[in-house]
Structures are given as structure tokens and as C-alpha cells.
Design a protein around this motif. Structure first.
Motif, PDB file in Angstrom:
ATOM      1  N   PRO A  68       0.794  -1.231   0.000  1.00 30.27           N
ATOM      2  CA  PRO A  68       0.000   0.000   0.000  1.00 30.27           C
ATOM      3  C   PRO A  68       0.827   1.283   0.000  1.00 30.27           C
ATOM      4  O   PRO A  68       0.383   2.294  -0.532  1.00 30.27           O
ATOM      5  CB  PRO A  68      -0.828  -0.113   1.291  1.00 30.27           C
ATOM      6  CG  PRO A  68      -0.136  -1.145   2.121  1.00 30.27           C
ATOM      7  CD  PRO A  68       0.541  -2.086   1.158  1.00 30.27           C
ATOM      8  N   GLN A  73      -4.545   5.308  -6.469  1.00 24.14           N
ATOM      9  CA  GLN A  73      -5.684   5.212  -7.384  1.00 24.14           C
ATOM     10  C   GLN A  73      -5.357   5.809  -8.750  1.00 24.14           C
ATOM     11  O   GLN A  73      -5.789   5.291  -9.778  1.00 24.14           O
ATOM     12  CB  GLN A  73      -6.900   5.920  -6.757  1.00 24.14           C
ATOM     13  CG  GLN A  73      -8.192   5.746  -7.540  1.00 24.14           C
ATOM     14  CD  GLN A  73      -8.645   4.288  -7.617  1.00 24.14           C
ATOM     15  OE1 GLN A  73      -8.555   3.530  -6.660  1.00 24.14           O
ATOM     16  NE2 GLN A  73      -9.112   3.879  -8.794  1.00 24.14           N
ATOM     17  N   SER A  98      -5.851  -7.755  -3.601  1.00 24.98           N
ATOM     18  CA  SER A  98      -6.393  -7.443  -2.260  1.00 24.98           C
ATOM     19  C   SER A  98      -7.802  -8.013  -2.069  1.00 24.98           C
ATOM     20  O   SER A  98      -8.263  -8.146  -0.935  1.00 24.98           O
ATOM     21  CB  SER A  98      -6.379  -5.933  -2.026  1.00 24.98           C
ATOM     22  OG  SER A  98      -7.097  -5.258  -3.049  1.00 24.98           O
ATOM     23  N   HIS A 195      -2.691   2.599   5.355  1.00 26.01           N
ATOM     24  CA  HIS A 195      -3.981   2.655   4.679  1.00 26.01           C
ATOM     25  C   HIS A 195      -3.819   2.084   3.275  1.00 26.01           C
ATOM     26  O   HIS A 195      -2.845   2.389   2.594  1.00 26.01           O
ATOM     27  CB  HIS A 195      -4.450   4.108   4.624  1.00 26.01           C
ATOM     28  CG  HIS A 195      -5.830   4.269   4.079  1.00 26.01           C
ATOM     29  ND1 HIS A 195      -6.949   4.124   4.874  1.00 26.01           N
ATOM     30  CD2 HIS A 195      -6.258   4.556   2.837  1.00 26.01           C
ATOM     31  CE1 HIS A 195      -8.029   4.320   4.126  1.00 26.01           C
ATOM     32  NE2 HIS A 195      -7.634   4.579   2.880  1.00 26.01           N
ATOM     33  N   HIS A 196      -4.781   1.267   2.861  1.00 22.19           N
ATOM     34  CA  HIS A 196      -4.699   0.649   1.534  1.00 22.19           C
ATOM     35  C   HIS A 196      -5.788   1.224   0.627  1.00 22.19           C
ATOM     36  O   HIS A 196      -6.927   1.408   1.064  1.00 22.19           O
ATOM     37  CB  HIS A 196      -4.859  -0.869   1.682  1.00 22.19           C
ATOM     38  CG  HIS A 196      -4.615  -1.644   0.418  1.00 22.19           C
ATOM     39  ND1 HIS A 196      -5.525  -1.682  -0.615  1.00 22.19           N
ATOM     40  CD2 HIS A 196      -3.558  -2.407   0.029  1.00 22.19           C
ATOM     41  CE1 HIS A 196      -5.036  -2.448  -1.595  1.00 22.19           C
ATOM     42  NE2 HIS A 196      -3.846  -2.903  -1.225  1.00 22.19           N
ATOM     43  N   HIS A 197      -5.424   1.498  -0.634  1.00 20.69           N
ATOM     44  CA  HIS A 197      -6.373   2.151  -1.552  1.00 20.69           C
ATOM     45  C   HIS A 197      -7.628   1.323  -1.803  1.00 20.69           C
ATOM     46  O   HIS A 197      -8.652   1.874  -2.199  1.00 20.69           O
ATOM     47  CB  HIS A 197      -5.676   2.491  -2.876  1.00 20.69           C
ATOM     48  CG  HIS A 197      -4.927   1.344  -3.491  1.00 20.69           C
ATOM     49  ND1 HIS A 197      -5.450   0.542  -4.452  1.00 20.69           N
ATOM     50  CD2 HIS A 197      -3.674   0.857  -3.219  1.00 20.69           C
ATOM     51  CE1 HIS A 197      -4.554  -0.392  -4.784  1.00 20.69           C
ATOM     52  NE2 HIS A 197      -3.480  -0.223  -4.039  1.00 20.69           N
ATOM     53  N   GLN A 198      -7.575   0.015  -1.611  1.00 19.89           N
ATOM     54  CA  GLN A 198      -8.769  -0.809  -1.819  1.00 19.89           C
ATOM     55  C   GLN A 198      -9.394  -1.252  -0.506  1.00 19.89           C
ATOM     56  O   GLN A 198     -10.616  -1.282  -0.373  1.00 19.89           O
ATOM     57  CB  GLN A 198      -8.438  -2.068  -2.644  1.00 19.89           C
ATOM     58  CG  GLN A 198      -7.898  -1.789  -4.032  1.00 19.89           C
ATOM     59  CD  GLN A 198      -8.825  -0.948  -4.859  1.00 19.89           C
ATOM     60  OE1 GLN A 198     -10.034  -1.188  -4.942  1.00 19.89           O
ATOM     61  NE2 GLN A 198      -8.279   0.082  -5.475  1.00 19.89           N
ATOM     62  N   THR A 199      -8.563  -1.654   0.443  1.00 16.02           N
ATOM     63  CA  THR A 199      -9.103  -2.276   1.667  1.00 16.02           C
ATOM     64  C   THR A 199      -9.139  -1.311   2.843  1.00 16.02           C
ATOM     65  O   THR A 199      -9.531  -1.703   3.942  1.00 16.02           O
ATOM     66  CB  THR A 199      -8.282  -3.532   2.029  1.00 16.02           C
ATOM     67  OG1 THR A 199      -6.915  -3.149   2.200  1.00 16.02           O
ATOM     68  CG2 THR A 199      -8.367  -4.578   0.929  1.00 16.02           C
ATOM     69  N   GLY A 200      -8.741  -0.065   2.601  1.00 17.72           N
ATOM     70  CA  GLY A 200      -8.804   0.944   3.662  1.00 17.72           C
ATOM     71  C   GLY A 200      -7.939   0.550   4.848  1.00 17.72           C
ATOM     72  O   GLY A 200      -6.758   0.231   4.683  1.00 17.72           O
ATOM     73  N   ASP A 201      -8.549   0.537   6.048  1.00 14.89           N
ATOM     74  CA  ASP A 201      -7.782   0.211   7.253  1.00 14.89           C
ATOM     75  C   ASP A 201      -8.110  -1.181   7.782  1.00 14.89           C
ATOM     76  O   ASP A 201      -7.870  -1.482   8.956  1.00 14.89           O
ATOM     77  CB  ASP A 201      -8.039   1.280   8.325  1.00 14.89           C
ATOM     78  CG  ASP A 201      -7.534   2.642   7.856  1.00 14.89           C
ATOM     79  OD1 ASP A 201      -6.393   2.694   7.353  1.00 14.89           O
ATOM     80  OD2 ASP A 201      -8.295   3.635   7.953  1.00 14.89           O
ATOM     81  N   ALA A 202      -8.659  -2.021   6.908  1.00 14.59           N
ATOM     82  CA  ALA A 202      -9.055  -3.363   7.348  1.00 14.59           C
ATOM     83  C   ALA A 202      -7.865  -4.219   7.769  1.00 14.59           C
ATOM     84  O   ALA A 202      -7.989  -5.104   8.598  1.00 14.59           O
ATOM     85  CB  ALA A 202      -9.843  -4.074   6.251  1.00 14.59           C
ATOM     86  N   CYS A 204      -3.589  -4.585   8.856  1.00 14.49           N
ATOM     87  CA  CYS A 204      -2.310  -3.971   9.227  1.00 14.49           C
ATOM     88  C   CYS A 204      -1.187  -4.971   8.980  1.00 14.49           C
ATOM     89  O   CYS A 204      -0.037  -4.731   9.323  1.00 14.49           O
ATOM     90  CB  CYS A 204      -2.323  -3.495  10.676  1.00 14.49           C
ATOM     91  SG  CYS A 204      -2.537  -4.841  11.824  1.00 14.49           S
TER      92      CYS A 204
END
Ligand code: ATP
Ligand code: MG
Ligand code: MG
Length: 554
Positions: A68, A73, A98, A195-202, A204
Motif C-alpha cells: 500500500p 488510485q 487485495s 492505509h490501503h487504496h482498496q481495503t482501507g484500514d481493514a 495492518c
């Protein structure tokens, strides 16, 4: 009409279909969204999408998005655009590695339960030491014999975010003495609070490339997983995971030689540096080896696809000559580009014996060899020619205008240079000429006129900007040589003349209708297109795609 070179994967696919090993094929193009695609990726796209198309299969577009920190994007959007522009369509929705994070995690748990993975607390430096070298076996990590239940507990807590970045990692338990370094207990998961552009903060914790790639291929039922040769040493690991895990399929990995093109950089990291340090105007600067750069420069999708067909696919590699790519675009544009005239360095010509109020609308073919209709071009008493088409002290063999000599204006009359008007500094600011009214579409009586020059009417032509692009690097291997010496950085080899901007150029009026994506041959000057970023209806900007002939180094 290009030669299609061999592709060693074609017979492999053919055999797999004939033997019934696969009833149809599924390939994938798996970019990491950490930059724009370059001409090397075009080779991989043409290969993966091309094989699928040729054999009635499908190709997936899958973003390999396990890192990430470097992904964005903007890159995802640009990559989708580039693949479509090249003329390919992926099967179904865009896919993301992801999308499989939960499944991959479950498989990591599975390996732990099988005693085939463990949580290791070695620091990255220690782990490197334990790993050994090509000549020396590695040593087992002191955490290698942790119990399954301890490992499960630690992995759960890694996922829950209990540990800071870098405190531990999940590793496969394979063989620290393997001659293949990739099998020395490779990392499956790292902690990365990002933070991941697809999975957000789901998440770590993020899976490694090796733990992600083959399993993603298996989930998507990829039949032929095609990658570049640097992954050859990873294949045993790719297969190890597929052996150990309850995956739905066993795809096979094949490697081919990456494209290396002289005078060109094909590394996203270095291309990013060119952008970040503002050596170019952006990822789509027409000098960049990115697909979006070639597009903005005026290359056509067909020229790039033909180029990829011409270079073929093998395992031997080598360096491809950039002039092959230039050949492909010239061949395409010679056939397809509309002809037009544009004067780059205008010199005003007054045709003194041409009546001021005489209107003449000429009709010139849009293409010399194909029936593409005509374009209208007014002829007038005042015109522009290129300043370099008049010489008072011409070199031998000069066939253009000289004092007292004649030349044909393309598609129009023969004119003779009578007088040059100069400013106070002695620069020629205007030519006085006379025309022979009997020469429209006819040879003059009793004399031969050899030279033909391009021109535009003064009043009805359109002022425009023309950007002359050339190779971004002046040395064949930008990473290495400055005239035989080793250079510190590829940045030392940037061609200072890779962009020359000409303002106040004059285009024939038909060019007001030019559309983005359309190509033109400006007669005697080269192939050009409208700039897809900076050109405006009232301020046209044209980019030179390529010169008419290969004149590099001559
Ligand atoms: P870079 O080194 O520029 O970062 P990469 O290989 O890391 O390139 P990816 O986004 O992972 O970039 O590449 C997607 C696909 O394109 C991969 O399958 C990769 O092997 C292929 N590819 C990348 N560069 C080339 C190249 N020069 N020639 C052929 N294929 C390439
Ligand atoms: Mg990669
Ligand atoms: Mg890379």
C-alpha cells in the motif's frame, strides 16, 4: 504488414489445448499500481491478451496490490486506460489481489496449523544474517520451533494490530539450506500499519508478493501464468505454495525475457524519478517511454502492437533497437496519416504579379496514395514558406529557392525569387516573388523546376505551437555510457535537445479541424498530432511524433 516473430509460448498453449489439459486458456496481466505502464509492459499486455485472443481464451487484469505504501488510485486509473487504449479488454471486472486478502490469510492460518509456517521475531537485519548467502547455507531462526498454538496466537495478534511495524513476520518453514534463496523460509506476512487504496484500514498485515501471486492465479483459475525471467528462481516457491495449500487449481508459471530498448528507460522507479525531479512534464510527457507518453506523442495502438509482434517472445532477451519501434510508427502513419502543410519557421512571401483580389481555392488530396478525399486550401498573393527554403549562399545540390531561381509550391504554382527585403540588422523579413500563371498543375514551358516546397496562405493560415520531440536520452544505454565512460546516473544522459518548442508556426486552415488522436504528415517535416493536454481550439499545439526518415546519428 509486419513480420510476426516466434513466440515460444504459442506451441505450449496449443499443446495444452490439444492434449485436453485445458479446454480453454486463462491468462492475466498483473501490474502493481505503483506507476504508469511503460513500453515493457506493453510487451506483457500484448503477450497475455494476445495469446488469450488467439486461442479463444480470456485474460484478466489484476492489480498486484500488496504494497500500500507505493500504490495509488491515479495509477490504477491510468493502467486501465492504457490497456484499453492498446486495444484490449479484460474479462469481467478488474480484479485486485487485495480481493483475496481474507482467503490468503486463511491459507496462512492453514500453513501454521500444518506446522509449515511460524512467526519470527528476528529484526530485518538479523533475518538477513540468518539467511546466509549464495555460497553459504542459512541458519534456522531461533523462533522456528514455536508451537502451532503459539504461532496461531501470535498471528491472530499480528492481524489484530497488537504489534508495531517490523516487530515480527510470518515465515514459511521450508529449508534454510536450500541453494535457492527464495526457499530459505520466505516471508508470508509483514506488519504494516498503512492505509490501503482498496481495503482501507481493514488490514495492518500485508502478504508478500510470493505468497500472493500464485494463489491469486489459482483462485482465478489462470492456466498460464506468464512473467518475466527474474521470477524464474521464484517458481519453486510458487509451486511449493500450490502443493501445500488446498487451492482450487494448479496454474503453471512461464517466464520470458523482458523487453530492453536502447535509448530508453524501462523501470518504473526511474521513470518516477524523472517525473518527481521534473526532468519531464509528467508521466505522459511525450518523451517518456510510458504508454501514455507514446500516446500523447502520437504513436498509435497498432504501431505498438505491431512492434511487440515483431520482437517476438523468447527466453534469450537482448536489446531491441529503438529504430524498430520508430519503423512501426512510420509505417503506420505513412499509410494512415492525413497530409497537411505547416510552416515551422515562417518567412512571408509576396507574389507581386498575383492580383490582390483574385480568389483561388485549391483542392489537395488528403492522402497521396489512398482515396481519402480532398482538403481545401486558399491560394493568395501573400503566403508563408519556411525560412530554410530560401538561401542566398546555398550548399551544393540545394533545390529550393535562391535569388532568381524557381521552385514549385506544393499543389500550386511555380514561383521565382526576385528580391529579399531586410530589416535594419540585415535579416531577411520578406521575399518578393513572381508566379507563372501557366504552371498550375502543369510543368512550365521550356524549363525544368526540380524543387517543391511547402507553404500556407498568410491570412487564412492558423498560428500554432509545434513541439519537436526527440529521444529523451542521447546514449544507447542511458544507465551506463557517456561516450564510453561509465556515468553516475541515467540523469546525466538526458538529451538536452529532446524538446524544441517552436511558436508562431503557421498551419494550413484544414488543421483547425484536427482532432485529438488524429495523425498528420506535415509535408517535408514529419508526423504530428494535436497535443492531448495543452492544445486549445484557439491555441493549437502539435507534437512531432517522429521524423519522416531515420536521421538519428547521421
Ligand atoms: P518495473 O521494474 O518497471 O517496476 P515491474 O515488473 O515491477 O516493472 P509490474 O507492474 O509488476 O512491473 O509488471 C506487470 C507485468 O509486466 C509483469 O508481469 C512484468 O513481468 C511485466 N513487465 C514489466 N516490465 C517488463 C518489460 N520490460 N518487458 C516485459 N514485461 C515486463
Ligand atoms: Mg512487479
Ligand atoms: Mg517493480
Amino acid at each position: 504488414s509486419v513480420n510476426v516473430a516466434a513466440n515460444f509460448l504459442r506451441p505450449i498453449v496449443q499443446a495444452d489445448l490439444q492434449s485436453g489439459k485445458h479446454s480453454s486458456i486463462v491468462t492475466r496481466f498483473p501490474p502493481e499500481p505503483n506507476g504508469y505502464l511503460h513500453i515493457g509492459h506493453a510487451k506483457s499486455i500484448c503477450l497475455n491478451f494476445g495469446l488469450a485472443k488467439e486461442f479463444g481464451g480470456v485474460c484478466h487484469l489484476r492489480f498486484d496490490d500488496t504494497n500500500p505504501a507505493k500504490e495509488e488510485q491515479e495509477y490504477i486509473d491510468a493502467i486501465k486506460d492504457d490497456v484499453r487504449w492498446l486495444g484490449f479488454q479484460w474479462d469481467g471486472e478488474v480484479r485486485y489481489a487485495s480481493d483475496y486478502f481474507e482467503q490468503l490469510y486463511q491459507w496462512a492460518v492453514y500453513l501454521v496449523e500444518q506446522g509449515k509456517a511460524y512467526v519470527c521475531d528476528l529484526s530485518p537485519e538479523q533475518a538477513r544474517e540468518y539467511r546466509g548467502s549464495l555460497t553459504e547455507p542459512g541458519k534456522n531462526s531461533p523462533f522456528r520451533e514455536r508451537s502451532v498454538s503459539e504461532n496461531l496466537d501470535l498471528l491472530t495478534r499480528m492481524r489484530a494490530g497488537e504489534f508495531p511495524d517490523g516487530t515480527c513476520a510470518l515465515r514459511a518453514k521450508i529449508d534454510m539450506a536450500s541453494p535457492n534463496m527464495n526457499l530459505r523460509d520466505p516471508i508470508l506476512y509483514r506488519i504494516r500499519h498503512a492505509h490501503h487504496h482498496q481495503t482501507g484500514d481493514a488490514w495492518c498485515i500485508y502478504p508478500s508478493y510470493d505468497f500472493t501471486h500464485g494463489q491469486s492465479d489459482a483462485i482465478e483459475l489462470i492456466t498460464h501464468s506468464i512473467c518475466t525471467l527474474e521470477f524464474e528462481d521464484h517458481r519453486p516457491l510458487y509451486e511449493w505454495f500450490l502443493e501445500q495449500l488446498p487451492v482450487p487449481a494448479k496454474p503453471r508459471q512461464y517466464e520470458f525475457a523482458r523487453l530492453n530498448l536502447n535509448y530508453t528507460i524501462t523501470s518504473k522507479r526511474k521513470l518516477k524519478q524523472l517525473v518527481d525531479d521534473q526532468h519531464v512534464s509528467g508521466w505522459d510527457d511525450p518523451r517518456m517511454s510510458t504508454i501514455s507518453g507514446f500516446r500523447r506523442r502520437g504513436f498509435t495502438p497498432a504501431s505498438i502492437r505491431n512492434f511487440c509482434d515483431m520482437i517476438g517472445v523468447n527466453r534469450a532477451g537482448g536489446i531491441v533497437d529503438l529504430s524498430m519501434l520508430e519503423f512501426c510508427i512510420r509505417e503506420d502513419l505513412d499509410y494512415n496519416a492525413t497530409r497537411a502543410m505547416c510552416v515551422l519557421k515562417p518567412l512571408k512571401v509576396v507574389i507581386t504579379n498575383y492580383p490582390e483580389d483574385q480568389e483561388l481555392m485549391l483542392q489537395l488530396p488528403r492522402h497521396p496514395k489512398r482515396d481519402e478525399g480532398v482538403r481545401e486550401l486558399p491560394f493568395a498573393r501573400e503566403i508563408y514558406i519556411d525560412a530554410s527554403d530560401y538561401e542566398e549562399n546555398p550548399p551544393k545540390g540545394y533545390r529550393r529557392l535562391m535569388p532568381g531561381t524557381e521552385v514549385r509550391l506544393r499543389g500550386s504554382y511555380v514561383i521565382r525569387a526576385d528580391e529579399a527585403i531586410r530589416d535594419a540588422e540585415g535579416n531577411i523579413v520578406e521575399l518578393r516573388c513572381s508566379y507563372d500563371p501557366e504552371t498550375l498543375g502543369k510543368n512550365p514551358e521550356g524549363r525544368k523546376v526540380k524543387g517543391v516546397i511547402h507553404w500556407v496562405p498568410a491570412a487564412q493560415s492558423v498560428e500554432c505551437e509545434v513541439r519537436l520531440y526527440d529521444r529523451l536520452f542521447s546514449t544507447a544505454n542511458p544507465d551506463k555510457d557517456v561516450e564510453g565512460e561509465t556515468s553516475e546516473s541515467f540523469l546525466d544522459n538526458i538529451n538536452p535537445e529532446s524538446l524544441v518548442v517552436l511558436k508562431g508556426c503557421r498551419a494550413e486552415p484544414s488543421l483547425l479541424q484536427a482532432q485529438v488522436g488524429e495523425s498528420f504528415q506535415f509535408e517535408r517535416e514529419g508526423y504530428f498530432c494535436l497535443d492531448n493536454v495543452d492544445s486549445k481550439p484557439d491555441a493549437l499545439v502539435f507534437n512531432r511524433t517522429v521524423t519522416l526518415r531515420d536521421s538519428w546519428g547521421k
